[in-house]
Each structure stands twice: as structure tokens, then as C-alpha cells.
Write an enzyme that holds these catalytic residues in place. Structure first.
Site, short mmCIF file in Angstrom:
data_model
loop_
_atom_site.label_atom_id
_atom_site.label_comp_id
_atom_site.label_asym_id
_atom_site.label_seq_id
_atom_site.Cartn_x
_atom_site.Cartn_y
_atom_site.Cartn_z
N TYR A 53 25.64 36.33 47.04
CA TYR A 53 26.78 37.07 47.61
C TYR A 53 27.38 36.34 48.81
O TYR A 53 28.58 36.45 49.08
CB TYR A 53 26.36 38.51 47.96
CG TYR A 53 26.17 39.32 46.70
CD1 TYR A 53 24.91 39.50 46.14
CD2 TYR A 53 27.28 39.80 45.99
CE1 TYR A 53 24.75 40.18 44.94
CE2 TYR A 53 27.13 40.47 44.79
CZ TYR A 53 25.86 40.66 44.26
OH TYR A 53 25.71 41.30 43.05
N ASN A 89 36.61 45.15 41.50
CA ASN A 89 36.45 43.90 42.24
C ASN A 89 35.94 44.18 43.65
O ASN A 89 36.14 45.26 44.18
CB ASN A 89 37.79 43.14 42.31
CG ASN A 89 38.33 42.81 40.94
OD1 ASN A 89 37.58 42.77 39.96
ND2 ASN A 89 39.63 42.61 40.85
N ASP A 91 36.44 41.67 46.09
CA ASP A 91 36.98 40.52 46.83
C ASP A 91 37.97 40.88 47.94
O ASP A 91 38.35 40.01 48.73
CB ASP A 91 37.63 39.53 45.84
CG ASP A 91 38.73 40.19 44.98
OD1 ASP A 91 38.84 39.82 43.80
OD2 ASP A 91 39.44 41.07 45.48
N HIS A 106 32.77 49.40 42.93
CA HIS A 106 31.59 48.54 42.88
C HIS A 106 31.23 47.98 44.25
O HIS A 106 30.44 47.05 44.35
CB HIS A 106 31.79 47.40 41.88
CG HIS A 106 31.75 47.87 40.46
ND1 HIS A 106 32.15 47.09 39.40
CD2 HIS A 106 31.38 49.06 39.90
CE1 HIS A 106 32.02 47.77 38.27
NE2 HIS A 106 31.57 48.97 38.55
#
Ligand code: APR
Length: 230
Positions: A53, A89, A91, A106
Site C-alpha cells: 500500500y 477506487n 486513489d 473500499h
């Protein structure tokens, strides 16, 4: 007031240089899900998971939103109704493009979570094993990411949106992971018009009223223009 609910997946960020999961050479071709995206994997080798991660957090921090993210933020701003973005996502590119109220089902790379007390705090660029929780001081910090076998976030809110959607769109997702892959069914059952915008047909493409195939940076701005021109 008309409501549009949009689900996004890794495909919307592909043209921002971030890898997808199941495309050729994707993240799941490079790493085993059971090693880096399950609670068991984290318990077995927390350093490997933190490193996975950390790498994705750095890539996301350096990535820029593309015209698909920008078009969705514009739709939220200019559409004379409600536009809800639900993303798989992690991001943060929707926010970088100016979107608001995004439901991160998520989790998010820029958030850390304490496994012991549930406290969240902004994740450092590099999380290390044994990072102390600022609240309970135990060293059980983990990435604030929903792993396989864990319950996604905001599910109650998401289902409330799906059953009151007039339009449901899925953008850049393979339709292989539930519950997200089942959202089209929920929305359609409640009477929404459904559309899939994807590079290739997803696993649930047959459940959509309309499909637009191609790269998100082409299909999404065109679709947003059509909605704003109505
Ligand atoms: N434009 C539009 N769609 C694209 C593009 C692009 N430039 N590039 C790829 N795609 C599409 C692919 O055709 C594919 O259907 O994006 C989809 C990506 O699918 P996945 O890699 O499976 O990603 P996603 O659907 O988001 O995965 C869902 O699985 O592993 C978990 O938690 C992870 O959130 C992820 C979830």
C-alpha cells in the site's frame, strides 16, 4: 429532482497511469490477493502488506485526475439534480478533480485505521509496521482499505441512493466483485435507467440498458455533455 448514481472502478484511473486489477499485467497478476488484500495476509506478513500500500499510495499521490474524473466533477457541479459518486477506487482522484461527497466503499489510501479501537487518521506516505495509533497508542495500525472478506463501507447509504436513482452508471469496473457488481440490479429493479461505460464489456454488461465502449477519457466526457445538454 433527478438523481444520477455513478459507480467507478479502477478503469477510470487507468489513463491516469494507475494499474487496474484484472487487466493484462494488472495488480492481481503481480501480487496474490491472499497475501496483500486479506486480513489473514496482513496478520501473516504486515510488512509486505504495508509495502504494497505504500507503493500504491505513492503512485496515487503522484497521479493526476484525467478528463473522465474532471467530467464527473463538472456533472456534479452543473447538473440540475443530485449526482452521487460511489467509488471502489482508493486513489483519491475524484477529489483531486473537484468531486465532493464521494462514497469510498473500499476505503482510501490516504487514511490509516487502528485495528484495535477503530480510530482513523491521515496516513503517512509510508506506513510502517507497528505504527502507534494516536488514540489508543497500541501499534495495530493498518491501511484503511476494505480487504476481501470485510464489509465495504457506506453500504446503507449506497443502497438508499440506488433505490432512488433515476440513472445508474458504472464506469471502469469489470463487474466481478460484489456487492458493487450487484448495484446495477438494485438500481434497475427500482426503475433506474442503467448505462455501462467501459473499455470492454463487464461481467454484468447484459444487465445494463445502454453501453458505451472505449476509454473513459473519451466516453465519459461525451456522456456528461449529453446529460448537461438535455
Ligand atoms: N477506460 C475505461 N475502462 C477501462 C480502461 C479505460 N481506460 N482501462 C480498463 N478499463 C476497464 C477494464 O475493461 C475492466 O473492466 O476497467 C475494468 C477494471 O476492472 P478491474 O481491474 O477488475 O477493477 P475493478 O472492477 O475496479 O475491481 C473491483 O476488485 O480487487 C478488488 O478492491 C479491488 O476495488 C477493486 C475491486
Amino acid at each position: 429532482m433527478e438523481k444520477i448514481v455513478i459507480l467507478t472502478g479502477a478503469g477510470i484511473s487507468a489513463e491516469s497511469g494507475l494499474g487496474t486489477f484484472r487487466d493484462e499485467g494488472g495488480l492481481w497478476a503481480q501480487h496474490r490477493i491472499e497475501d496483500v488484500a486479506t486480513p489473514e495476509g496482513f496478520a501473516r506478513d504486515p510488512a509486505l502488506v504495508q509495502e504494497f500500500y505504500n507503493m500504491r499510495r505513492l503512485q496515487a499521490a503522484q497521479a493526476q485526475p484525467n478528463t473522465a474524473h474532471v467530467a464527473l466533477a463538472r456533472l456534479q457541479r452543473d447538473f440540475p439534480g443530485e449526482v452521487v459518486i460511489v467509488t471502489q477506487n482508493v486513489d483519491g482522484l475524484h477529489e483531486k478533480a473537484g468531486a465532493t461527497g464521494v462514497l469510498h466503499m473500499h476505503g482510501q489510501l490516504d487514511s490509516a485505521l487502528c485495528s484495535a479501537c477503530g480510530q482513523r487518521w491521515p496516513a503517512p506516505m509510508r506506513m510502517t509496521v507497528g505504527e502507534p495509533c494516536p488514540s489508543c497508542k497500541t501499534s495495530t495500525a493498518r491501511p484503511d482499505i476494505v480487504w476481501f472478506g470485510e464489509m465495504p463501507y457506506f453500504m446503507d447509504q449506497i443502497f438508499d441512493h440506488l433505490v432512488s436513482a433515476d440513472i445508474f452508471a458504472a464506469i471502469g469496473t469489470s463487474g466481478q466483485v460484489y456487492p458493487a457488481a450487484g448495484f446495477v440490479q438494485e438500481a434497475a429493479a427500482a426503475g433506474a435507467h442503467t448505462i455501462e461505460l467501459n473499455l470492454d464489456p463487464s461481467a454484468v454488461v447484459s444487465q445494463f440498458d445502454d453501453t458505451r465502449f472505449g476509454p473513459a477519457t473519451r466516453t465519459v466526457p461525451v456522456w456528461v455533455e449529453e446529460l448537461l445538454a438535455r
